[in-house]
Structures are given as structure tokens and as C-alpha cells.
Design a protein around this motif. Structure first.
Motif, mmCIF file in Angstrom:
data_model
loop_
_atom_site.group_PDB
_atom_site.id
_atom_site.type_symbol
_atom_site.label_atom_id
_atom_site.label_comp_id
_atom_site.label_asym_id
_atom_site.label_seq_id
_atom_site.Cartn_x
_atom_site.Cartn_y
_atom_site.Cartn_z
ATOM 1 N N PRO A 38 0.815 -1.220 0.000
ATOM 2 C CA PRO A 38 0.000 0.000 0.000
ATOM 3 C C PRO A 38 0.849 1.269 0.000
ATOM 4 N N THR A 39 1.637 1.458 -1.063
ATOM 5 C CA THR A 39 2.483 2.654 -1.158
ATOM 6 C C THR A 39 1.683 3.876 -1.607
ATOM 7 N N ALA A 40 0.455 3.665 -2.070
ATOM 8 C CA ALA A 40 -0.460 4.751 -2.441
ATOM 9 C C ALA A 40 -1.872 4.274 -2.138
ATOM 10 N N ASN A 41 -2.833 5.201 -2.184
ATOM 11 C CA ASN A 41 -4.212 4.809 -1.866
ATOM 12 C C ASN A 41 -4.968 4.316 -3.097
ATOM 13 N N SER A 42 -4.243 4.128 -4.190
ATOM 14 C CA SER A 42 -4.840 3.585 -5.402
ATOM 15 C C SER A 42 -3.810 2.741 -6.134
ATOM 16 N N ASP A 92 -0.937 6.658 7.257
ATOM 17 C CA ASP A 92 -0.979 6.707 5.796
ATOM 18 C C ASP A 92 -1.163 5.307 5.215
ATOM 19 N N ILE A 93 -0.452 4.349 5.793
ATOM 20 C CA ILE A 93 -0.539 2.980 5.292
ATOM 21 C C ILE A 93 -1.940 2.419 5.490
ATOM 22 N N LYS A 95 -4.736 4.077 5.632
ATOM 23 C CA LYS A 95 -5.604 4.745 4.653
ATOM 24 C C LYS A 95 -5.418 4.111 3.277
ATOM 25 N N ASN A 96 -4.161 3.843 2.927
ATOM 26 C CA ASN A 96 -3.882 3.230 1.626
ATOM 27 C C ASN A 96 -4.430 1.809 1.550
ATOM 28 N N GLY A 99 -8.055 1.932 0.714
ATOM 29 C CA GLY A 99 -8.270 2.317 -0.679
ATOM 30 C C GLY A 99 -8.028 1.155 -1.636
ATOM 31 N N LEU A 100 -6.947 0.414 -1.405
ATOM 32 C CA LEU A 100 -6.642 -0.733 -2.266
ATOM 33 C C LEU A 100 -7.680 -1.827 -2.111
ATOM 34 N N TRP A 233 -3.895 5.995 -12.890
ATOM 35 C CA TRP A 233 -4.404 5.331 -11.689
ATOM 36 C C TRP A 233 -5.770 4.713 -11.962
#
Length: 410
Positions: A38-42, A92-93, A95-96, A99-100, A233
Motif C-alpha cells: 500500500p504505497t499509495a491509496n490507489s 498513511d498505510i 488509509k492506503n 483504498g486498495l 491510476w
């Protein structure tokens, strides 16, 4: 067509840990897993290829597990990276992760797990004694993901990533009877490390396998999934459905014929027909249209695809007034714009840099080169006002075939 032969035909296999796996895929039903950090939320379109491959395996009767790396995401995978990743906070993780998870659930019916749940149970001593003792430093240094970073330096944190990912495979092997890990070619070192851990921890009789698919590339050598506007994305808040659709619509002919095998579920016969039509009338870009439809429909659904086509048709035909204000903001994000109460057409062309001077602006107007919301305009005395704007907010100026700017009203 047998599953393994289909995967080969679609160019979805790069490496197998054991030739026996080909027969297993065709004749048995096994549990496999794919990991996503989960390096990003998408996720982006590169991740999409992996999920589509998992769906192919699932349709053939195999059971998918998608692992979201709540733990490994805190460490950072050095694979395919030339420099150290920035460490994310726990908030942050999380949250990501959420999202994933929402995106994965839309694309595949799989069991979703988070490796943080079992990794957090290890204290440092137990981890080093029970897991770390199975890893040889020389073998770890020889992994491409590590070796490529030695000249520039790699932290101990990222160096140990392959151990933590190997622990994931061991855990799923024991708890879920998961015997196969899949991923891109950059994950081969991590996958093979997991196979070695299972063999050493469980015993040489343990049957576990690894499979990778090739790195997706573009015909011109540039990075797949990247455009001038950035990464493509899956989240429509980060990449609009229109931009997503346009990405596939604008790939080269040669790439379209490759991607239509890799990213769609169309049959061999259907794809053959598309290839034949493309040979007969390449200017119609039929393969790109089918590709855009199939993938946009898969990711964004019927409504998303319909909106993307409607916007595309409106721009192609010049019927700008059919667009919503919110769509105009997305489509023309980045083009020159001004905010006004009212302004003359001549001044608007100069201030938005569609013309270098008032004299040039007049020449463009009288030369029938200027459009206002899709309508040609030759009126040198015209004033642009809120009443002429779409939703009383936007006027789209166009000069020539491709030069756009936006006038926004306060």
C-alpha cells in the motif's frame, strides 16, 4: 485451450519455478496469492495486469488470495527501485490499505489478507531466531533487487524486505494451503526466497511454486502506464475516467494488439477478428477502441465507459456544450486559463496565450480559426460574458485544430 497454453499465448508468463507447475495449473485446483504493497491509496494500470492474471487463474478454478502489505509497506520493497523509498506513517498505510481493498473487491472475488496481522506478532528475537536463521547473506546479496542497489547503497531495512515477504509465503502455505506465489518479474528474487524458506522450514517434501509475468512495456521504450500527465491510476479521483479511456485509445497499433491479449478476456477467435479488421482498416483504430471499452468497462463499469465515450465524441464533434462543467475542468486541466468577470474575445486570446498580440488575435478570428464552446466565431467585437458560458462558468476557446484555453467566470 488449456490454461497454461492460454497464458503463454497471452504473454502472461515469464518464469516458472518448476516445469511441473504447468501441469498443475491445467489439471489441479490450487490456492495462490499475489502481494500488493500500500504505497499509495490507489493501484495503477501496472497493478491491473496482475489482478487480471489472478482473475484468469480464478476462472480456471484456482483460489486467489490478495495480500495487502500493511507490514511490508512500512519497510519498502527495493525491487525495481534505484533509491530508497520514503517511509510512510502507520496512518498513511492504513488509509492506503482501505483504498486498495475497495479497488480489489471491485475487480476480483478473492480472499483479502493483510500481512500486518501476523507480522506484528513477532518480537525481534523470535523473528531472528525462527526466521532469520534460514537466510544466507551471500544468497540475499545475489538477488537482483539487492545487487542492483549495492553501488548506491541500500539500508538494512530494505535489505530485509525479502525475509518479511518470505514469511508471508510461509504463513499462507501453512495457514491457507497456499502453494503458489505470483507476481511481476521484479518479484522473482522475493518469490524464490519464499520458496527456499518453505523448503528449509517445512522440509524438502514441501511443494510450493512461483510464477511471474513479464514487465509490461510500450513499443517506444517508455514506461507503461505513464503519460505526460503522470501515472494512470485506477481511482477516478486521481485519473479521470476520460483520461483512463484515452490512455488505451491512444496506444500504438502494435501495443494495442499485445495489450488486447494481456488485459482483456476476449477469446482467441475474437482477437483474431480484431487483428484482421485492423490490417484491413488500420486508420479506424478498431483494436484501440475495443481495448478502451473492455478495460474501462472492467474498471469503471458501464456508466464510466458511457461517460468516457460521450466526452470523447463531444470533443471530436466540437459539441462542447454537451459537456458538464466538472468534465471541462478535468479534460482541460493544465491548459492556459484566466478568471474574469467579462472580457473581449480579442483580449481573451491574448491573455490565454492563444495569440501573441491583438493583431494576431484579429487575424485568427477573421481567418475562421477561433471557436467558442465548439462554435466558429468571426465577430471581432464579441465580448465573453457569464451568460455565454457553460453552467455560467466556463468558455472553451479553441484556436486551430488543437490549441485550447479556458475562460472562467467569477
Amino acid at each position: 485451450m488449456k490454461l497454461y497454453n492460454e497464458l503463454v499465448w497471452r504473454n502472461c508468463i515469464a518464469q516458472l519455478s518448476d516445469d511441473e507447475l504447468a501441469k498443475i495449473l491445467d489439471n489441479e485446483k490450487i490456492t495462490f496469492y499475489l502481494g500488493v504493497d500500500p504505497t499509495a491509496n490507489s493501484m495503477h494500470v501496472g497493478h491491473l495486469f496482475g489482478l487480471i492474471n489472478c482473475r484468469r487463474l480464478q476462472l480456471a478454478g484456482h483460489k486467489p488470495i490478495i495480500l495487502i502489505g500493511g507490514a511490508t509497506g512500512m519497510i519498502g520493497d527495493p525491487s525495481g527501485k534505484s533509491a530508497e523509498r520514503n517511509l510512510l506513517t502507520a496512518e498513511d498505510i492504513e488509509k492506503n490499505v482501505q483504498g486498495l481493498k475497495m479497488q480489489i473487491e471491485k475487480l476480483i472475488d478473492a480472499k483479502i489478507v493483510n500481512n500486518y496481522e501476523w507480522t506484528i506478532k513477532y518480537d525481534i528475537i523470535t523473528f531472528l531466531r525462527d526466521i532469520g536463521k534460514y537466510f544466507n547473506i551471500n544468497t540475499m546479496l545475489a538477488k537482483d533487487s539487492v545487487k542492483s542497489r549495492l553501488d548506491n547503497g541500500i539500508s538494512y531495512t530494505e535489505f530485509t524486505y525479502q525475509i518479511v515477504q518470505s514469511l508471508d509465503f510461509l504463513h499462507l502455505y501453512k495457514e491457507e494451503n497456499c502453494v503458489l506465489q505470483v507476481g511481476g518479474t521484479e518479484q522473482w528474487g522475493n518469490i524464490s526466497a519464499g520458496l527456499e524458506l518453505i523448503r528449509k522450514n517445512v522440509g524438502t517434501e514441501a511443494k510450493a511454486y512461483g510464477l511471474t509475468w513479464p514487465l509490461i512495456t510500450k513499443n517506444d521504450g517508455t514506461k507503461f502506464g505513464k503519460t505526460a500527465g503522470g501515472t494512470i491510476w485506477l481511482d477516478q479521483e486521481k485519473t479521470s475516467v476520460y483520461e483512463f479511456y484515452q490512455f488505451w485509445l491512444n496506444v500504438s497499433d502494435s501495443d494495442a494488439l499485445i495489450y488486447i491479449k494481456q488485459f482483456t478476456f476476449l477469446s482467441k477467435g475474437e482477437i483474431w477478428e480484431i487483428e484482421e479488421k485492423m490490417k484491413e482498416n488500420p486508420h479506424l483504430r478498431n483494436a484501440q477502441k475495443v481495448l478502451g471499452k473492455e478495460i474501462t468497462y472492467l474498471v469503471h463499469g458501464r456508466e464510466g465507459y458511457s461517460d468516457a465515450v460521450r466526452i470523447t465524441d463531444a470533443l471530436f464533434s466540437g459539441e462542447i456544450t454537451k459537456l458538464k462543467g466538472s468534465e471541462i475542468e478535468v479534460i482541460f486541466d493544465g491548459v492556459s486559463s484566466i478568471n474574469v468577470d467579462e472580457i473581449s474575445l480579442i483580449d481573451s486570446l491574448v491573455e490565454t496565450k492563444l495569440a501573441r498580440s491583438k493583431r494576431e488575435a484579429r487575424e485568427f478570428i477573421t481567418g475562421n480559426a477561433v471557436s467558442i464552446n465548439g462554435e466558429k466565431c468571426v465577430d471581432l467585437d464579441l465580448f465573453l460574458t457569464k451568460e455565454k458560458a457553460i453552467e455560467n462558468k466556463f468558455i472553451v476557446l479553441k484556436r486551430g485544430k488543437k490549441k485550447y484555453s479556458i475562460v472562467k467566470f467569477n
